[in-house]
Design an enzyme around this catalytic site. Structure first.
Site, PDB file in Angstrom:
ATOM      1  N   ASP A  95      -1.908  -0.364   6.038  1.00 16.45           N
ATOM      2  CA  ASP A  95      -2.147   0.197   7.374  1.00 16.45           C
ATOM      3  C   ASP A  95      -3.637   0.256   7.717  1.00 16.45           C
ATOM      4  O   ASP A  95      -3.996   0.464   8.872  1.00 16.45           O
ATOM      5  CB  ASP A  95      -1.561   1.613   7.473  1.00 16.45           C
ATOM      6  CG  ASP A  95      -2.218   2.566   6.491  1.00 16.45           C
ATOM      7  OD1 ASP A  95      -2.417   2.165   5.317  1.00 16.45           O
ATOM      8  OD2 ASP A  95      -2.560   3.693   6.897  1.00 16.45           O
ATOM      9  N   ASP A 124      -0.343   5.025   1.009  1.00 21.27           N
ATOM     10  CA  ASP A 124      -0.610   5.984   2.095  1.00 21.27           C
ATOM     11  C   ASP A 124      -0.516   5.306   3.456  1.00 21.27           C
ATOM     12  O   ASP A 124      -1.189   4.313   3.718  1.00 21.27           O
ATOM     13  CB  ASP A 124      -2.003   6.604   1.935  1.00 21.27           C
ATOM     14  CG  ASP A 124      -2.138   7.352   0.615  1.00 21.27           C
ATOM     15  OD1 ASP A 124      -1.121   7.898   0.156  1.00 21.27           O
ATOM     16  OD2 ASP A 124      -3.241   7.374   0.054  1.00 21.27           O
ATOM     17  N   ASP A 182       0.840  -1.197   0.000  1.00 23.78           N
ATOM     18  CA  ASP A 182       0.000   0.000   0.000  1.00 23.78           C
ATOM     19  C   ASP A 182       0.883   1.259   0.000  1.00 23.78           C
ATOM     20  O   ASP A 182       2.065   1.191   0.354  1.00 23.78           O
ATOM     21  CB  ASP A 182      -0.869  -0.073   1.265  1.00 23.78           C
ATOM     22  CG  ASP A 182      -1.691   1.167   1.507  1.00 23.78           C
ATOM     23  OD1 ASP A 182      -2.166   1.768   0.531  1.00 23.78           O
ATOM     24  OD2 ASP A 182      -1.870   1.530   2.696  1.00 23.78           O
TER      25      ASP A 182
HETATM   26 MG   LIG Z   1      -2.914   3.063   3.534  1.00 24.59          MG
END
Ligand SMILES: [Mg+2]
Length: 182
Positions: A140, A13, A11
């Site tokens: 996240d 961000d 990922d």
């Molecule tokens: Mg993310």
């Protein structure tokens, strides 16, 4: 599973690019007299835990032109992507865009700047990561869902706002080689 034969989706961000830091800086610039709870901002905003009016202002900041292009790399992330690839794994960047005109092109430009053309060609921009095949998704976000039952194992990239997730493997860019047995 042998070393070097995994497909690893990474990922952007909150994993490679420091979304929260940029959001905090944009907020401070725009609203210097009003505080923002930095570590939890994004998740609170997206889970609708902030008041509606404040949420709108937060949202506007991360939908502004140039926002995604300006994110600074999270320490160790770029090196980790290169290291995993060096160890023979199929590493792909897998990122969800916000729905504005700039986000997708800015994300590609960001990958070009920090990882180069090789990884631009290995970047998947999608609203639904469950449709992407892989062995591992490093993300996240606490709960990555979509239209399909994902093939990958969600490995949580440690952030203050996902500490409550305890039933998944968790990594940082200091621990990933050991935890994932790469
Ligand atoms: Mg993310």
């Amino acid at each position: 599973m042998h070393n070097g034969d995994m497909r690893i989706l990474v990922d952007m961000d909150g994993v490679l690019a420091d979304f929260n830091r940029a959001l905090y800086e944009a907020w401070e610039k725009e609203y210097p007299r009003e505080s923002l709870d930095v570590p939890e901002t994004r998740i609170k905003s997206m889970l609708h835990e902030e008041p509606q009016e404040k949420r709108q202002r937060i949202r506007k900041l991360y939908h502004a032109p140039g926002f995604y292009r300006s994110l600074t790399p999270i320490k160790g992330g770029i090196e980790a992507v290169r290291e995993m690839a060096k160890r023979g794994h199929g590493v792909f960047i897998c990122s969800s865009p916000v729905t504005n005109t700039y986000c997708i092109s800015e994300k590609i430009e960001w990958v070009m700047e920090y990882l180069g053309d090789e990884f631009v060609r290995r970047t998947v921009i999608t609203k639904d990561k469950t449709l992407v095949k892989g062995d591992i998704l490093i993300d996240d976000w606490p709960d990555v869902t979509g239209a399909a039952v994902p093939e990958w194992e969600h490995v949580v990239f440690d952030q203050p706002y996902n500490k409550h997730i305890t039933d998944k493997r968790r990594i940082t860019w200091d621990t990933y080689i050991e935890v994932l047995a790469l």
